[in-house]
Design an enzyme around this catalytic site. Structure first.
Site, PDB file in Angstrom:
ATOM      1  N   ARG A  78      12.974  -0.691  -8.514  1.00  0.00           N
ATOM      2  CA  ARG A  78      13.623  -1.473  -7.245  1.00  0.00           C
ATOM      3  C   ARG A  78      14.405  -0.333  -6.563  1.00  0.00           C
ATOM      4  NH1 ARG A  78      15.111  -6.453  -4.688  1.00  0.00           N
ATOM      5  NH2 ARG A  78      17.245  -6.741  -3.978  1.00  0.00           N
ATOM      6  N   ILE A  93      16.032  -5.892   2.117  1.00  0.00           N
ATOM      7  CA  ILE A  93      15.357  -6.353   0.883  1.00  0.00           C
ATOM      8  C   ILE A  93      16.021  -7.561   0.088  1.00  0.00           C
ATOM      9  CG2 ILE A  93      16.553  -4.677  -0.628  1.00  0.00           C
ATOM     10  CD1 ILE A  93      14.522  -4.117  -2.252  1.00  0.00           C
ATOM     11  N   SER A  94      15.185  -8.377  -0.135  1.00  0.00           N
ATOM     12  CA  SER A  94      15.832  -9.572  -0.612  1.00  0.00           C
ATOM     13  C   SER A  94      16.114  -9.454  -2.059  1.00  0.00           C
ATOM     14  CB  SER A  94      14.340 -10.828  -0.795  1.00  0.00           C
ATOM     15  OG  SER A  94      13.878 -11.064   0.243  1.00  0.00           O
ATOM     16  N   ARG A  95      17.050 -10.525  -2.442  1.00  0.00           N
ATOM     17  CA  ARG A  95      17.572 -10.321  -3.733  1.00  0.00           C
ATOM     18  C   ARG A  95      16.490 -10.595  -4.857  1.00  0.00           C
ATOM     19  NH1 ARG A  95      20.407 -16.139  -4.462  1.00  0.00           N
ATOM     20  NH2 ARG A  95      21.177 -15.487  -6.406  1.00  0.00           N
TER      21      ARG A  95
END
Length: 226
Positions: free
Chosen positions: A48, A74-76
């Protein structure tokens, strides 16, 4: 110009990042009920930190979204995991992603073995992720710079569709391009900063929707969005 570093020797240390990634999977995913083995394996495999700006790499595995520039995020990790799980992914299925963004969600789908088509409207992000996918060896991901709300008719129908931005309604072109049977995961809401995460299924010409919970995504911009 690419703002991301792909060297495993960059700060933070690779060993530290591996520990952070494993801790993320255990504490943020498994302990919150994520059980899909494809999803858990992919989120262990995909680095990530390579999908966020260098200055934020030390925070890449924390439990919150991060800015990636151009008004996007960027999403969790948990949101990525739950949305991917809702797709009921199986290697070989085709999936259309609306909003390439950082490319992390795209890489998760590709790592599972899905045939990935991804649309991005922000020119800078489109070229950044295109280069990043090449550097990381994701040669089978197909991307396009276009209005995601219109879908990608040329490659339809899709077994799965995932939308990573929130709009006021389900775009009709996406519903039309969803295969039968098929599953779409999409945030929908009249408030641009608050939506309901919906799981849409199509089977035997019947469409059903299930509300999963409340979420907050960036705007889905386009002819069938905001």
């Amino acid at each position: 110009m690419l703002r991301y570093h792909t060297s495993k020797n960059n700060f933070p240390l690779a060993s530290d990042l591996r520990r952070q990634r494993e801790r993320m999977v255990i504490t943020q995913l498994e302990q919150r009920g994520i059980t899909n083995s494809y999803v858990l394996t992919a989120m262990r495999n995909v680095h990530r930190h390579l999908f966020v700006p260098e200055a934020l790499q030390s925070r890449a595995y924390d439990d919150y979204p991060l800015p990636i520039g151009y008004g996007q995020t960027i999403s969790r990790p948990y949101i990525v995991a739950i949305m991917t799980s809702l797709l009921e992914p199986t290697p070989g299925l085709s999936v259309l992603e609306i909003g390439t963004g950082s490319g992390y969600q795209t890489a998760i789908l590709a790592n599972i073995g899905l045939e990935v088509f991804s649309l991005e409207r922000v020119r800078e992000l489109y070229f950044q992720t295109k280069e990043l996918f090449f550097l990381l060896g994701y040669r089978k991901i197909r991307t396009c710079l276009s209005d995601g709300t219109l879908g990608w008719e040329e490659h339809a129908p899709f077994d799965r569709i995932i939308v990573t931005a929130g709009g006021p309604n389900i775009p009709l072109p996406l519903l039309n391009q969803l295969g039968d049977p098929g599953v779409m995961v999409i945030p929908v809401g009249q408030n641009p900063r608050e939506q309901e995460l919906m799981c849409i299924t199509k089977k035997n010409n019947t469409v059903t929707s299930t509300v999963i919970g409340n979420v907050a995504f960036v705007d889905l911009v386009g002819d069938y969005g905001w």
